[in-house]
Design a protein around this motif. Structure first.
Motif, mmCIF file in Angstrom:
data_model
loop_
_atom_site.group_PDB
_atom_site.id
_atom_site.type_symbol
_atom_site.label_atom_id
_atom_site.label_comp_id
_atom_site.label_asym_id
_atom_site.label_seq_id
_atom_site.Cartn_x
_atom_site.Cartn_y
_atom_site.Cartn_z
ATOM 1 N N HIS A 28 0.863 -1.172 0.000
ATOM 2 C CA HIS A 28 0.000 0.000 0.000
ATOM 3 C C HIS A 28 0.900 1.223 0.000
ATOM 4 O O HIS A 28 1.585 1.501 0.982
ATOM 5 N N GLU A 66 -3.713 4.908 4.968
ATOM 6 C CA GLU A 66 -4.190 5.209 3.608
ATOM 7 C C GLU A 66 -5.590 5.818 3.597
ATOM 8 O O GLU A 66 -6.041 6.310 2.580
ATOM 9 N N TRP A 67 -6.253 5.814 4.757
ATOM 10 C CA TRP A 67 -7.603 6.399 4.878
ATOM 11 C C TRP A 67 -7.554 7.820 5.440
ATOM 12 O O TRP A 67 -8.572 8.367 5.830
ATOM 13 N N HIS A 108 -5.301 3.811 -4.972
ATOM 14 C CA HIS A 108 -6.075 3.527 -3.757
ATOM 15 C C HIS A 108 -7.269 4.477 -3.703
ATOM 16 O O HIS A 108 -7.570 5.164 -4.676
ATOM 17 N N HIS A 109 -7.963 4.516 -2.557
ATOM 18 C CA HIS A 109 -9.215 5.288 -2.495
ATOM 19 C C HIS A 109 -9.013 6.779 -2.756
ATOM 20 O O HIS A 109 -9.958 7.475 -3.146
ATOM 21 N N TYR A 168 -3.685 -3.641 -7.251
ATOM 22 C CA TYR A 168 -4.882 -3.323 -6.455
ATOM 23 C C TYR A 168 -5.418 -2.039 -7.051
ATOM 24 O O TYR A 168 -4.702 -1.029 -7.085
ATOM 25 N N ASP A 191 -11.294 -3.188 -4.849
ATOM 26 C CA ASP A 191 -11.682 -2.862 -3.471
ATOM 27 C C ASP A 191 -12.595 -1.637 -3.533
ATOM 28 O O ASP A 191 -12.620 -0.923 -4.539
ATOM 29 N N ARG A 214 -13.884 -8.742 -4.713
ATOM 30 C CA ARG A 214 -14.361 -7.395 -4.384
ATOM 31 C C ARG A 214 -14.740 -6.612 -5.638
ATOM 32 O O ARG A 214 -15.071 -5.432 -5.560
ATOM 33 N N GLU A 232 -10.181 -10.322 5.291
ATOM 34 C CA GLU A 232 -9.297 -9.199 5.620
ATOM 35 C C GLU A 232 -8.968 -9.228 7.104
ATOM 36 O O GLU A 232 -9.864 -9.228 7.943
#
Ligand code: GLC
Length: 445
Positions: free
Chosen positions: A49, A70-71, A118-119, A161, A215, A246, A271
């Protein structure tokens, strides 16, 4: 005769396939087994990540945020214009793709899954359709291209990912409550096209890939039909690719396996947990952090020990699954030293015992008191976590005759085999040859 029976057999097997094993209509069980073959043999992969969030590293405006690194955009409710300046700060000059891949290889890993996006929407590659990417940072090096080259050189499978959820791309919906950008005229169909163009670029320019790992499918805007369509789209780009579950809406919470029904996705993704018992007939991969975060957090020192991680890998393999173990590199481009130490320790154990992990299937004797077991053809590997003080290991319920028992890392040292009723007692040294996990190889008939 042969040509008549096989299709009938294939159809029967297909009807028995568990829900987690979604198939494209054109794929027979044998074709699916072939496609999944490398994944089932691998048993161990590296999750990476990495993105802009490595810069704040869990701290925003002088305060530690809760949650994983990462959030941070959500954890600290950071509006897009306040997050965007991180782009000009991303300069991981110590990044060395070959070192990362070699480290994974030394640890005994067979594949690497890195966050292409990522998000927060930031792309670690030279995205043709976005400037929210690594080429817009001072670093200006295509990280995924460098990893693709390194993976090829080292025989490592490269996987991505790619988050469906995207907190930055203007067409993505829904908006976060603190994101004041107007939702109108955002267009979710346009976002899907944007994401598909990226996936196409990733497969065509960085592939062939092992896995496309999705994801962020839990959002209200993402539907079952979209999931199925995206699965087919990715398979159409590279028919041999593997796609996690996912991509669709079938995942059962963090347990990660599929609900009953026709859901797309080739395997389940528990997870931060290892299913308590094996799941015969279902492919799965537990993704687990070494500390408590996926993306780097400077204050997270809650590391799992190397012995615990080795036993976790064995536990997963003994249940027929894969372990995808995570690292969160720093903003300088380094895998944290604590992670490196653990991977090296796993590698030291794997150098002696990898045969009992790679290419094995689930335990034929459940979960014995003293540890775990794996199997490969007529070979059974006993993983003795708690070596008995009297050196006597009782093996219950093995439905095969033992020809020979020896220490896998013991240069041929054999153990005496005593049969007592239905059980077998192996007699070995009275001190544990390996305090973490001594592997006893049983050659059976
Ligand atoms: C989660 C998180 C995420 C992490 C992932 C790994 O769903 O949203 O940050 O990437 O799981 O499994």
């Amino acid at each position: 005769m042969r040509s008549l029976c096989l299709p009938i057999l294939a159809a029967c097997l297909a009807s028995l396939m568990p829900a987690a094993l979604a198939q494209t209509p054109s794929e027979t069980p044998a074709e699916r087994d072939k496609r999944m073959g490398w994944f089932r043999d691998a048993r161990f992969g590296l999750f990476i990540h990495w993105g802009l969030y490595a810069i704040p590293a869990g701290e925003w405006q002088g305060k530690q945020t809760g949650g994983t690194g990462e959030w941070i955009m959500t954890n600290a409710q950071i509006p897009v214009p306040d997050y965007e300046p991180l782009l000009a700060q991303f300069n991981p000059v110590k990044f060395n793709a070959l070192q990362w891949v070699k480290l994974a290889k030394r640890a005994g890993m067979k594949y690497v899954i890195i966050t292409s996006k990522h998000h927060d929407g930031f792309c670690l590659f030279d995205a043709k359709n976005s400037d929210w990417d690594v080429m817009s940072t001072p670093f200006k090096r295509d990280i995924l291209k460098e990893l693709a080259v390194a993976c090829k050189a080292e025989g490592m499978r490269l996987c991505f990912y790619h988050s469906i959820m995207d907190w930055h791309e203007p067409d993505y919906l829904p908006r976060r409550p603190w994101d004041k950008r107007p939702a109108d005229p955002a267009s979710f169909p346009a976002y899907i096209e944007y994401m598909k163009a990226q996936l196409k670029q990733l497969v065509k320019e960085y592939g062939p890939l092992g896995i496309m790992w999705f994801d962020g499918e839990w959002e209200s805007t993402w539907t079952h039909d979209m999931g199925k369509e995206l699965y087919s789209y990715v398979r159409s780009l590279q028919p041999s690719i593997i796609v996690n579950n996912r991509v669709d809406k079938g995942r059962q919470g963090m347990q990660g396996l599929n609900k009953e029904g026709d859901f797309a996705g080739d395997y389940g993704t528990p997870e931060q947990e290892v299913p308590a018992t094996g799941l015969p007939g279902v492919d799965w991969e537990s993704c687990i952090t070494m500390n408590d975060t996926w993306g780097f957090r400077k204050n997270d020192t809650n590391w799992k020990s190397a012995p615990d991680l080795i036993r976790m890998l064995v536990d997963v393999a003994s249940k027929g699954g894969n372990l995808l173990l995570n690292v969160g590199p720093t903003a300088e481009g380094l895998i944290p030293e604590a992670s490196v130490e653990r991977l090296e320790a796993m590698g030291a154990w794997m150098r002696k015992n990898a045969e009992s992990i790679h290419g094995t299937t689930a335990s034929p004797i459940g979960r014995p008191d003293w540890g775990r077991a794996t199997k490969k053809g007529s070979k059974v590997y006993l993983h003795v976590f708690n070596w008995p003080a009297d050196g006597r290991i009782v093996v219950k319920g093995l439905p095969a005759f033992i020809k020979r028992a020896s220490l896998l890392a013991g240069h041929g040292t054999t153990l005496q085999v005593l049969r007592t009723g239905g059980d077998v007692t192996l007699v070995g040294p009275t001190t544990a040859p390996d305090a973490v996990d001594t592997v006893v190889l049983l050659e059976t008939q």
